[in-house]
Design a protein around this motif. Structure first.
Motif, short mmCIF file in Angstrom:
data_model
loop_
_atom_site.label_atom_id
_atom_site.label_comp_id
_atom_site.label_asym_id
_atom_site.label_seq_id
_atom_site.Cartn_x
_atom_site.Cartn_y
_atom_site.Cartn_z
N VAL A 89 36.68 47.49 31.34
CA VAL A 89 37.69 46.56 30.84
C VAL A 89 37.42 45.21 31.50
O VAL A 89 37.34 45.11 32.72
CB VAL A 89 39.12 47.04 31.17
N ASP A 90 37.25 44.19 30.68
CA ASP A 90 36.95 42.86 31.18
C ASP A 90 38.24 42.20 31.68
O ASP A 90 39.16 41.96 30.91
CB ASP A 90 36.33 42.02 30.06
N CYS A 91 38.29 41.92 32.97
CA CYS A 91 39.48 41.32 33.57
C CYS A 91 39.28 39.85 33.90
O CYS A 91 40.00 39.30 34.75
CB CYS A 91 39.86 42.08 34.84
N SER A 92 38.31 39.21 33.27
CA SER A 92 38.06 37.80 33.57
C SER A 92 39.27 36.95 33.19
O SER A 92 40.04 37.30 32.28
CB SER A 92 36.83 37.31 32.80
N GLY A 93 39.44 35.86 33.91
CA GLY A 93 40.57 34.97 33.66
C GLY A 93 41.90 35.56 34.08
O GLY A 93 42.95 35.10 33.63
N GLY A 94 41.87 36.57 34.95
CA GLY A 94 43.12 37.19 35.41
C GLY A 94 43.83 37.97 34.34
O GLY A 94 45.03 38.21 34.42
N ARG A 95 43.09 38.42 33.31
CA ARG A 95 43.75 39.05 32.16
C ARG A 95 44.32 40.42 32.48
O ARG A 95 45.22 40.89 31.79
CB ARG A 95 42.76 39.16 31.00
N CYS A 96 43.81 41.09 33.51
CA CYS A 96 44.35 42.42 33.81
C CYS A 96 45.68 42.30 34.54
O CYS A 96 46.61 43.03 34.25
CB CYS A 96 43.35 43.23 34.64
N GLY A 97 45.76 41.40 35.52
CA GLY A 97 47.02 41.12 36.20
C GLY A 97 47.96 42.29 36.22
O GLY A 97 47.69 43.34 36.80
N ASN A 98 49.10 42.13 35.53
CA ASN A 98 50.08 43.20 35.44
C ASN A 98 50.05 43.88 34.06
O ASN A 98 51.02 44.51 33.67
CB ASN A 98 51.49 42.65 35.71
#
Length: 509
Positions: free
Chosen positions: A353-362
């Motif tokens: 899962v690509d979490c770039s840009g803080g997309r995973c956050g919460n």
């Protein structure tokens, strides 16, 4: 040597509790009182009626005071605000399990001026330069309900899943501390003193401000220590029987020079004796104790924990290993990029899962789904040595793959076995990152070669650890002897202080 802060002294009114004295009646009130007395004298029937009404009110008041305190206790995080959740009166120890569970001692909670906790919550719109943090800090620090998990977790457990921020531990611990059974309002009866200062929120609001000075980052921390110096328990022990929860990693409080990152709270005179509970500790500082990052699962009972354990233990897992994260293009030889390449080479054996840009956050749904479908989850270091993702992974029943020993084995000794996967009862896999980087080992070959029986035993071990990795949604705890992360922390602090007292007693003989 601990550098002194050159922060100017705080205003004196911040160091004093507000007066609760009853104001002297004004002449106007006195006149009304005289007129009322005249009315009673001139109207005996009215006086009798008023007497009866007042008597009934007194009876009702006395009856209300006899109602058990637990009927007024707050059993779930308040939906309105986290500040409301903290304002919970502690129930007597004997009302919740008796004194036998408090053999290691009692905890006294300082009633700090609101500057150090409640005011920070009230200013939730100013805690971050980019966006408000009011939603993230709602529900006593749990955040909003994770409504995106419909169809991912059992419907019966949906009310216990929240979008919890990884830096919310200060609020969660304060709320639970106000209702835990080993609480005392008598400082002379306490063996441990809890300081409910939200230092992580206080320092965090200045970390990304372009105009923030070192004085601004340190001011509230220095003010707190000056306030503590006025308290008899602190003066008696020098802070050696005090503890505090810091919701950020230890390095955010260890600034050595003005131009460096973070605040200098842990280097201030007085803090050298205080026990600190942090989501990431300094392995070379025995006063630092690692506690689990808050995850989104906050069960309300042992039944819910067992239901979740059965769900993740028996769930079919179609993916051998997975990774939730993003490559760091600004970092030379970034190891996360190496793992993403390994994942791509593994084909259907790995998902990312690509979490770039803080997309995973919460965003709970995407990462939780990933971990629920995986046997293993890759856990490189984060911005520091630890990651919340490791706890998200384990709560989902996946086995963490560790590449830095400081990411887990030297961090959470009160919660996780310290063996690195080859000793004792393994709960994780340790793989030398240099061997992965050089291509000497293939993650798919190593993990795929473990065999179903070994993987099953490791998963059972991980699932067995889940209760002590989560923070319950009920102030009284999960019950039935099941400890959550908060219970483990408080028990650990009390035993640490008890053992120290015993050693000091033997040395004085």
């Amino acid at each position: 040597m601990y550098p002194r802060s050159d922060t100017p002294p705080p205003e004196s009114h911040l160091l004093k509790k507000p007066s609760t004295a009853t104001p002297i009646p004004s002449p106007a009130h006195a006149g009304k009182s005289t007129a009322f007395q005249t009315l009673l004298l001139s109207a005996p029937r009215r006086a009798l009626l008023i007497f009866i009404v007042l008597s009934l009110q007194l009876i009702l008041l006395l009856s209300a005071r006899s109602i058990p305190a637990q009927h007024f206790r707050f059993l779930r995080p308040a939906v309105s605000s986290s500040a409301d959740a903290i304002a919970v009166a502690p129930a007597p120890a004997e009302a919740r399990g008796g004194s036998s569970s408090c053999d290691s001692g009692m905890v006294y909670v300082y009633d700090l001026p609101p500057l150090f906790n409640r005011d920070l919550i009230d200013d939730c719109t100013g805690l971050n330069p980019w966006r408000t943090r009011c939603t993230a800090l709602s529900n006593g620090g749990f955040g909003p309900l994770a409504t995106d998990l419909v169809g991912i977790v059992p419907d019966s457990l949906l009310p216990s899943w929240f979008s919890t921020n990884q830096f919310a531990a200060e609020l969660i611990y304060h709320r639970r501390m106000m209702a835990q059974p080993c609480l005392t309002t008598d400082p002379s009866a306490a063996s441990a003193f809890y300081i409910p200062f939200y230092a992580g929120l206080s320092v965090g609001k200045h970390l990304w401000s372009a105009n923030s000075s070192s004085d601004e980052r340190d001011r509230a921390c220095a003010d707190l220590l000056r306030w503590l110096e006025t308290q008899p328990p602190w003066r008696k022990s020098g802070g050696s029987d005090h503890f505090i929860v810091l919701g950020r990693i230890t390095w955010d409080f260890r600034r050595s020079h003005d131009r460096d990152w973070g605040g200098s709270f842990l280097y201030m005179p007085g803090m050298e004796n205080v026990t600190r509970l942090l989501i990431e500790r300094n392995p070379w500082d025995e006063r630092d104790v690692g506690i689990p990052y808050p995850t989104g699962f906050h069960p309300q009972s042992t039944r819910e924990v067992r239901e979740w354990q059965a769900f993740v233990l028996n769930r079919p897992r179609s993916t051998l290993f997975s990774f939730a994260g993003a490559a760091r293009s600004t970092i030379k030889n970034d190891f996360r990029g190496v793992l993403l390449s390994e994942c791509a080479r593994a084909g259907d054996g790995c998902r990312a899962v690509d979490c770039s840009g803080g997309r995973c956050g919460n965003r709970t749904a995407e990462t939780l789904s990933l971990f629920l479908e995986s046997s293993f989850c890759l856990q490189p270091r984060g911005d520091s040595f630890t990651r919340r993702s490791m706890f998200d992974c384990m709560v989902a029943g996946a086995i963490p793959v560790i590449f830095w020993r400081r990411s887990a084995y030297a961090q959470y000794a009160w919660y996780l076995p310290t063996g690195d996967g080859d000793v004792g009862d393994p709960w994780s896999v340790f793989i030398d990152r240099q061997e992965v980087r050089s291509g000497a080992v293939s993650l798919r070959e190593v993990l795929g070669g473990m065999g179903e029986e070994r993987i099953r035993k490791m998963r059972e071990r991980v699932v067995g650890l889940i209760p002590r990795l989560v923070y319950a949604a009920v102030e009284k705890g999960l019950g039935e002897g099941m400890e959550d992360a908060f219970d483990v922390a408080v028990r650990g602090v009390l035993r640490r202080f008890r053992d120290r007292r015993r050693r000091e007693g033997r040395n004085r003989r």
